[in-house]
Design a protein around this motif. Structure first.
Motif, PDB file in Angstrom:
ATOM      1  N   ARG A 117       8.565 -17.035  -7.370  1.00  0.00           N
ATOM      2  CA  ARG A 117       7.670 -15.890  -7.198  1.00  0.00           C
ATOM      3  C   ARG A 117       8.157 -15.048  -6.030  1.00  0.00           C
ATOM      4  O   ARG A 117       8.575 -15.578  -5.010  1.00  0.00           O
ATOM      5  N   ASP A 119       7.971 -12.798  -2.686  1.00  0.00           N
ATOM      6  CA  ASP A 119       7.127 -12.846  -1.499  1.00  0.00           C
ATOM      7  C   ASP A 119       6.322 -11.550  -1.416  1.00  0.00           C
ATOM      8  O   ASP A 119       6.879 -10.458  -1.493  1.00  0.00           O
ATOM      9  N   TRP A 120       5.013 -11.630  -1.256  1.00  0.00           N
ATOM     10  CA  TRP A 120       4.164 -10.446  -1.248  1.00  0.00           C
ATOM     11  C   TRP A 120       4.445  -9.565  -0.037  1.00  0.00           C
ATOM     12  O   TRP A 120       4.256  -8.353  -0.089  1.00  0.00           O
ATOM     13  N   ARG A 121       4.935 -10.139   1.057  1.00  0.00           N
ATOM     14  CA  ARG A 121       5.238  -9.330   2.240  1.00  0.00           C
ATOM     15  C   ARG A 121       6.425  -8.414   1.989  1.00  0.00           C
ATOM     16  O   ARG A 121       6.454  -7.271   2.439  1.00  0.00           O
ATOM     17  N   ILE A 123       7.320  -7.237  -0.982  1.00  0.00           N
ATOM     18  CA  ILE A 123       6.845  -6.205  -1.902  1.00  0.00           C
ATOM     19  C   ILE A 123       6.029  -5.157  -1.154  1.00  0.00           C
ATOM     20  O   ILE A 123       6.191  -3.947  -1.382  1.00  0.00           O
ATOM     21  N   MET A 124       5.175  -5.584  -0.241  1.00  0.00           N
ATOM     22  CA  MET A 124       4.381  -4.625   0.540  1.00  0.00           C
ATOM     23  C   MET A 124       5.283  -3.764   1.426  1.00  0.00           C
ATOM     24  O   MET A 124       5.004  -2.572   1.620  1.00  0.00           O
TER      25      MET A 124
END
Length: 146
Positions: A117, A119-121, A123-124
Protein backbone atom coordinates in the motif's frame (compact mmCIF):
# COMPACT_ATOMS: atom_id res chain seq x y z
CA UNK A 1 23.60 -66.55 -18.69
CA UNK A 2 23.26 -62.81 -19.00
CA UNK A 3 20.89 -61.26 -21.47
CA UNK A 4 22.77 -57.96 -21.78
CA UNK A 5 25.48 -55.80 -20.28
CA UNK A 6 25.11 -55.00 -16.63
CA UNK A 7 26.84 -52.59 -14.34
CA UNK A 8 28.81 -55.04 -12.28
CA UNK A 9 31.69 -52.65 -11.52
CA UNK A 10 29.90 -51.14 -8.50
CA UNK A 11 29.82 -54.53 -6.84
CA UNK A 12 33.54 -55.04 -7.24
CA UNK A 13 35.44 -54.34 -3.99
CA UNK A 14 38.22 -52.30 -5.60
CA UNK A 15 35.79 -49.70 -7.06
CA UNK A 16 33.99 -48.81 -3.80
CA UNK A 17 36.09 -45.64 -3.33
CA UNK A 18 34.67 -44.18 -6.56
CA UNK A 19 31.10 -45.12 -5.68
CA UNK A 20 31.23 -42.77 -2.66
CA UNK A 21 31.89 -39.79 -4.93
CA UNK A 22 28.86 -40.37 -7.12
CA UNK A 23 25.54 -38.72 -6.42
CA UNK A 24 22.20 -39.74 -7.91
CA UNK A 25 22.57 -36.95 -10.50
CA UNK A 26 26.11 -37.82 -11.49
CA UNK A 27 29.60 -37.10 -10.24
CA UNK A 28 30.05 -34.21 -7.80
CA UNK A 29 31.86 -31.20 -9.20
CA UNK A 30 35.15 -30.52 -7.56
CA UNK A 31 35.24 -26.84 -8.48
CA UNK A 32 31.96 -25.01 -8.08
CA UNK A 33 31.68 -21.92 -10.27
CA UNK A 34 29.15 -19.23 -9.33
CA UNK A 35 26.15 -19.03 -11.62
CA UNK A 36 25.49 -15.84 -13.48
CA UNK A 37 21.86 -14.98 -14.14
CA UNK A 38 21.23 -12.92 -17.24
CA UNK A 39 17.87 -11.35 -18.06
CA UNK A 40 16.74 -12.56 -21.46
CA UNK A 41 14.30 -9.71 -22.01
CA UNK A 42 15.69 -6.24 -22.65
CA UNK A 43 15.18 -3.62 -19.95
CA UNK A 44 11.90 -1.77 -20.26
CA UNK A 45 12.85 1.81 -21.05
CA UNK A 46 11.13 4.73 -22.64
CA UNK A 47 12.16 4.90 -26.28
CA UNK A 48 12.92 8.08 -28.21
CA UNK A 49 9.66 7.82 -30.17
CA UNK A 50 7.80 7.85 -26.85
CA UNK A 51 9.79 10.69 -25.34
CA UNK A 52 9.98 13.07 -28.32
CA UNK A 53 6.29 14.09 -28.47
CA UNK A 54 6.10 14.41 -24.70
CA UNK A 55 9.15 16.67 -24.52
CA UNK A 56 7.97 18.72 -27.51
CA UNK A 57 4.51 19.30 -26.03
CA UNK A 58 5.97 20.14 -22.63
CA UNK A 59 8.41 22.67 -24.11
CA UNK A 60 5.74 24.25 -26.30
CA UNK A 61 3.27 24.47 -23.42
CA UNK A 62 5.89 25.90 -21.07
CA UNK A 63 6.80 28.61 -23.58
CA UNK A 64 3.14 29.42 -24.19
CA UNK A 65 2.66 29.73 -20.44
CA UNK A 66 5.84 31.67 -19.70
CA UNK A 67 6.02 34.27 -22.48
CA UNK A 68 2.61 35.93 -22.00
CA UNK A 69 3.21 36.05 -18.26
CA UNK A 70 6.72 37.46 -18.61
CA UNK A 71 6.10 39.99 -21.36
CA UNK A 72 2.36 40.75 -20.85
CA UNK A 73 1.05 40.55 -24.41
CA UNK A 74 -2.20 42.37 -23.61
CA UNK A 75 -5.72 40.98 -23.30
CA UNK A 76 -5.03 37.65 -25.01
CA UNK A 77 -2.03 36.86 -22.82
CA UNK A 78 -4.04 35.22 -20.07
CA UNK A 79 -5.84 32.95 -22.52
CA UNK A 80 -2.58 31.92 -24.19
CA UNK A 81 -1.01 31.36 -20.77
CA UNK A 82 -3.85 29.12 -19.61
CA UNK A 83 -3.72 27.19 -22.89
CA UNK A 84 0.03 26.73 -22.38
CA UNK A 85 -0.60 25.51 -18.84
CA UNK A 86 -3.17 23.05 -20.16
CA UNK A 87 -0.77 21.73 -22.81
CA UNK A 88 2.01 21.40 -20.21
CA UNK A 89 -0.28 19.44 -17.90
CA UNK A 90 -1.34 17.17 -20.77
CA UNK A 91 2.30 16.49 -21.63
CA UNK A 92 3.05 15.72 -17.96
CA UNK A 93 0.11 13.31 -17.79
CA UNK A 94 1.15 11.64 -21.02
CA UNK A 95 4.68 11.26 -19.70
CA UNK A 96 3.46 9.77 -16.44
CA UNK A 97 1.29 7.24 -18.29
CA UNK A 98 4.16 6.23 -20.58
CA UNK A 99 6.51 5.86 -17.60
CA UNK A 100 3.93 3.82 -15.72
CA UNK A 101 3.51 1.54 -18.72
CA UNK A 102 7.21 0.63 -18.77
CA UNK A 103 7.23 0.05 -15.02
CA UNK A 104 8.49 3.29 -13.47
CA UNK A 105 6.80 4.64 -10.35
CA UNK A 106 6.79 7.90 -8.47
CA UNK A 107 9.43 8.15 -5.73
CA UNK A 108 8.03 6.83 -2.48
CA UNK A 109 5.23 4.80 -4.09
CA UNK A 110 5.33 1.00 -4.45
CA UNK A 111 5.64 -0.63 -7.88
CA UNK A 112 2.48 -1.75 -9.64
CA UNK A 113 1.45 -5.28 -8.73
CA UNK A 114 3.68 -5.51 -5.65
CA UNK A 115 0.70 -5.67 -3.27
CA UNK A 116 2.12 -2.96 -1.02
CA UNK A 117 0.00 0.00 0.00
CA UNK A 118 1.28 3.50 -0.73
CA UNK A 119 2.16 5.69 2.23
CA UNK A 120 -0.55 8.33 2.78
CA UNK A 121 2.05 10.95 3.74
CA UNK A 122 3.75 10.66 0.35
CA UNK A 123 0.40 10.97 -1.43
CA UNK A 124 -0.52 14.03 0.64
CA UNK A 125 2.84 15.60 -0.22
CA UNK A 126 2.21 15.09 -3.95
CA UNK A 127 -1.33 16.52 -3.63
CA UNK A 128 -0.04 19.56 -1.70
CA UNK A 129 2.69 20.30 -4.25
CA UNK A 130 0.25 20.00 -7.19
CA UNK A 131 -2.32 22.19 -5.43
CA UNK A 132 0.32 24.84 -4.69
CA UNK A 133 1.48 24.86 -8.33
CA UNK A 134 -2.08 25.18 -9.64
CA UNK A 135 -2.86 27.94 -7.12
CA UNK A 136 0.27 29.89 -8.12
CA UNK A 137 -0.54 29.53 -11.82
CA UNK A 138 -4.17 30.64 -11.38
CA UNK A 139 -3.11 33.53 -9.11
CA UNK A 140 -0.53 34.71 -11.66
CA UNK A 141 -2.99 34.57 -14.56
CA UNK A 142 -5.67 36.33 -12.49
CA UNK A 143 -3.15 39.03 -11.55
CA UNK A 144 -2.26 39.41 -15.22
CA UNK A 145 -5.91 40.03 -16.15
CA UNK A 146 -6.41 42.82 -13.62
Amino acid sequence: MEAGPRDTEQDAPDTQHEAGRLSPDGPDELEVTPEVQVELRPARRLRIWQLAPIVTLAAMGSLMFAFPLAFEFGDGGAVVAMLGLLISCCAAGWGMMAARRVGHTWPGLPPKGSGERPDWRVIMLYVAVCAALVALAVWRVARLRS
